[in-house]
Write an enzyme that holds these catalytic residues in place. Structure first.
Site, mmCIF file in Angstrom:
data_model
loop_
_atom_site.group_PDB
_atom_site.id
_atom_site.type_symbol
_atom_site.label_atom_id
_atom_site.label_comp_id
_atom_site.label_asym_id
_atom_site.label_seq_id
_atom_site.Cartn_x
_atom_site.Cartn_y
_atom_site.Cartn_z
ATOM 1 N N CYS A 115 -5.148 10.473 31.005
ATOM 2 C CA CYS A 115 -4.405 10.127 29.782
ATOM 3 C C CYS A 115 -3.202 9.233 30.072
ATOM 4 O O CYS A 115 -2.607 8.679 29.139
ATOM 5 C CB CYS A 115 -3.961 11.387 29.056
ATOM 6 S SG CYS A 115 -5.320 12.497 28.719
ATOM 7 N N HIS A 255 1.820 10.427 24.022
ATOM 8 C CA HIS A 255 0.385 10.696 24.141
ATOM 9 C C HIS A 255 0.035 11.815 23.163
ATOM 10 O O HIS A 255 0.741 12.821 23.073
ATOM 11 C CB HIS A 255 0.057 11.107 25.579
ATOM 12 C CG HIS A 255 -1.322 11.654 25.742
ATOM 13 N ND1 HIS A 255 -2.419 11.028 25.216
ATOM 14 C CD2 HIS A 255 -1.785 12.763 26.372
ATOM 15 C CE1 HIS A 255 -3.505 11.734 25.501
ATOM 16 N NE2 HIS A 255 -3.143 12.791 26.205
ATOM 17 N N ASN A 285 -7.471 14.009 20.747
ATOM 18 C CA ASN A 285 -6.930 13.463 21.993
ATOM 19 C C ASN A 285 -7.880 12.366 22.479
ATOM 20 O O ASN A 285 -8.986 12.658 22.929
ATOM 21 C CB ASN A 285 -6.815 14.597 23.021
ATOM 22 C CG ASN A 285 -6.265 14.120 24.356
ATOM 23 O OD1 ASN A 285 -6.155 12.918 24.600
ATOM 24 N ND2 ASN A 285 -5.929 15.064 25.218
HETATM 25 O O1 UT7 Z 1 -4.416 14.941 27.556
HETATM 26 C C1 UT7 Z 1 -4.268 16.035 28.399
HETATM 27 C C2 UT7 Z 1 -5.382 16.962 28.128
HETATM 28 N N1 UT7 Z 1 -5.158 18.293 27.793
HETATM 29 C C3 UT7 Z 1 -4.237 18.850 26.998
HETATM 30 O O2 UT7 Z 1 -3.312 18.285 26.552
HETATM 31 C C4 UT7 Z 1 -4.429 20.278 26.679
HETATM 32 C C5 UT7 Z 1 -3.179 21.083 26.776
HETATM 33 N N2 UT7 Z 1 -3.423 22.416 26.317
HETATM 34 C C6 UT7 Z 1 -3.554 22.720 25.006
HETATM 35 O O3 UT7 Z 1 -3.455 21.871 24.155
HETATM 36 C C7 UT7 Z 1 -3.771 24.158 24.636
HETATM 37 O O4 UT7 Z 1 -3.614 24.967 25.785
HETATM 38 C C8 UT7 Z 1 -5.167 24.423 24.019
HETATM 39 C C9 UT7 Z 1 -5.224 23.782 22.647
HETATM 40 C C10 UT7 Z 1 -6.253 23.845 24.900
HETATM 41 C C11 UT7 Z 1 -5.373 25.906 23.865
HETATM 42 O O5 UT7 Z 1 -4.331 26.471 23.090
HETATM 43 P P1 UT7 Z 1 -3.608 27.795 23.561
HETATM 44 O O6 UT7 Z 1 -2.655 28.168 22.521
HETATM 45 O O7 UT7 Z 1 -3.080 27.531 24.946
HETATM 46 O O8 UT7 Z 1 -4.796 28.841 23.556
HETATM 47 P P2 UT7 Z 1 -5.363 29.690 24.774
HETATM 48 O O9 UT7 Z 1 -6.065 28.802 25.741
HETATM 49 O O10 UT7 Z 1 -4.276 30.569 25.287
HETATM 50 O O11 UT7 Z 1 -6.429 30.572 24.023
HETATM 51 C C12 UT7 Z 1 -6.058 31.522 23.046
HETATM 52 C C13 UT7 Z 1 -7.327 32.133 22.501
HETATM 53 C C14 UT7 Z 1 -8.311 32.554 23.579
HETATM 54 O O12 UT7 Z 1 -8.946 33.737 23.160
HETATM 55 P P3 UT7 Z 1 -8.501 35.158 23.782
HETATM 56 O O13 UT7 Z 1 -8.750 35.032 25.249
HETATM 57 O O14 UT7 Z 1 -7.047 35.298 23.438
HETATM 58 O O15 UT7 Z 1 -9.398 36.111 23.059
HETATM 59 C C15 UT7 Z 1 -9.317 31.440 23.580
HETATM 60 O O16 UT7 Z 1 -10.592 31.865 24.024
HETATM 61 O O17 UT7 Z 1 -7.994 31.149 21.713
HETATM 62 C C16 UT7 Z 1 -9.359 31.075 22.125
HETATM 63 N N3 UT7 Z 1 -9.854 29.749 21.881
HETATM 64 C C17 UT7 Z 1 -10.355 29.374 20.696
HETATM 65 N N4 UT7 Z 1 -10.546 30.048 19.545
HETATM 66 C C18 UT7 Z 1 -11.096 29.395 18.518
HETATM 67 C C19 UT7 Z 1 -9.875 28.691 22.717
HETATM 68 N N5 UT7 Z 1 -10.402 27.631 22.099
HETATM 69 C C20 UT7 Z 1 -10.723 28.036 20.842
HETATM 70 C C21 UT7 Z 1 -11.297 27.402 19.742
HETATM 71 N N6 UT7 Z 1 -11.456 28.095 18.602
HETATM 72 N N7 UT7 Z 1 -11.679 26.098 19.765
#
Ligand code: UT7
Length: 360
Positions: A115, A255, A285
């Site tokens: 990115c 970004h 993204n």
């Molecule tokens: O350009 C650089 C590339 N990457 C990024 O910028 C990504 C940076 N990270 C993020 O944006 C965030 O960490 C995410 C959007 C990827 C995830 O958000 P989060 O608030 O950190 O969620 P999490 O990973 O802590 O997950 C929370 C819950 C989990 O369930 P449990 O374990 O609490 O039961 C995930 O399995 O949300 C679940 N989850 C979803 N639920 C519904 C993860 N993805 C999804 C989804 N829909 N698409």
């Protein structure tokens, strides 16, 4: 040497016509519009159609940028494409763009810093213009990340989108242009966000395909933690290198990875919402393409005007991060010929000496 700076004289972007909404994803994986919206800010993203790829998106964005800059492809001496999803391992996507545009005098290569690729490409083109080895550069960020997504993995597939953005960066005698660009990397954190197979370390095979190793894998939470600090650190460094402060910035163009990341960066840098450009809701993204798409949209929407000072900041796989400060121009240089700015860059010592004699 004449005091040439590198200024943006044209900009453009292209997003493929197919729009995929959060509701569409509800039918594919266990997710919801509510989860995606509140956790990321994304409402929809664009996906390339069959027959489209990173180069075709890049070419369309490039044509718009060249048109706005009133520049002919034959006047380009450099094309740099930033991308983590190139058409091929090689040849470079930039070479495909070069051929399609008929940019017969341009050198062309790709830059891959995930990115952070667009800021990296901009930094290189800026350096070449300042150093006298390029005058008219096309700097592109382009991605077709949908081809690298595992549509059974809800933690990644809802986040990314396809698109391309381009700027024409050219030598100018005016005291404007790219004022600073800083780049950083920490390769020890490469495992946080990667496509494991398809390169030379793990060549594509029946097994790698069956195991989905050719898809994007990400430890989103870990990336999130690094994102805010790295973007803020780079932004502050770029501001200091340009000799300005946040108060001197008219628009922050970060970004577009996650609205919560953007909000946190803006808060920490003390930027009010009206000085921050956000379009993640429409594109998701788009990695290397996100900043040039955002710059182009900001200019089209009247959020960026000639003379405004812009701060760019990005982070991404690698782990990489960077930032740049520039005074926005965004219109053609009216009197290129009079200023000796028409034509290609110096290629030989004689050419360089000739350039030193150009009026300042
Ligand atoms: O350009 C650089 C590339 N990457 C990024 O910028 C990504 C940076 N990270 C993020 O944006 C965030 O960490 C995410 C959007 C990827 C995830 O958000 P989060 O608030 O950190 O969620 P999490 O990973 O802590 O997950 C929370 C819950 C989990 O369930 P449990 O374990 O609490 O039961 C995930 O399995 O949300 C679940 N989850 C979803 N639920 C519904 C993860 N993805 C999804 C989804 N829909 N698409």
């Amino acid at each position: 040497m004449a005091n040439h700076n590198a200024v943006v004289t044209g900009y453009g972007f292209h997003a493929p016509s197919r729009i995929v909404t959060n509701r569409d994803f509800e039918k594919m994986v266990d997710t919801s519009d509510e989860w995606i919206t509140t956790r990321t800010g994304i409402k929809e993203r664009h996906f390339a159609a069959d027959g489209e790829s990173t180069s075709t998106l890049a070419i369309r964005a490039a044509k718009v940028a060249l048109e706005r800059a009133h520049m002919r492809p034959a006047d380009l001496d450099l094309i740099v494409v930033g991308s983590a999803s190139p058409d091929y391992l090689f040849p470079a996507t930039a070479c495909i763009v070069q051929s399609a545009l008929g940019a017969e005098h341009a050198g062309a290569f790709d830059v891959e810093a995930a990115c952070t690729s667009f800021i990296s490409a901009l930094a290189i083109a800026n350096g070449m213009i300042l150093g006298g080895t390029a005058r008219n550069a096309l700097v592109i960020g382009a991605e077709t990340l949908s081809r690298l997504l595992d549509f059974t993995d809800r933690t990644t597939c809802v986040l990314f989108g396809d698109g391309a953005g381009a700027v024409v960066l050219e030598a100018s005698n005016a005291s404007v242009g790219v004022e600073s660009a800083v780049l950083h990397a920490d390769g020890s954190k490469g495992e946080l966000l990667l496509v494991r197979a398809g390169g030379t370390r793990m060549p594509a095979s029946k097994e790698t395909v069956e195991q989905g190793q050719h898809f994007i894998r990400m430890q989103g939470g870990e990336v999130f933690k690094l994102a805010v600090k790295s973007m803020c650190d780079a932004a502050e460094e770029a501001l200091a290198a340009a000799g300005v402060t946040g108060d001197d910035i008219d628009l922050l163009v970060p970004h577009q990875a996650n609205l919560r990341i953007i909000d946190a960066v803006a808060r920490r840098l003390h930027f009010p919402p009206e000085k921050v450009f956000v379009n993640i809701q429409h594109y998701g993204n788009t990695s290397a393409a996100s900043i040039p798409i955002a710059l182009s949209e900001a200019a089209e929407q009247g959020r960026l005007h000639k003379g405004d000072r812009v701060l760019l900041a990005a982070f991404g796989g690698g782990f990489t991060w960077g930032a740049a400060v520039m005074e926005w121009w965004g219109v053609p240089i009216p009197d290129r010929r009079e200023k000796g700015l028409v034509g290609r860059a110096a290629r030989t010592v004689d050419d360089l000496l000739e350039r030193v004699r150009l009026p300042g």
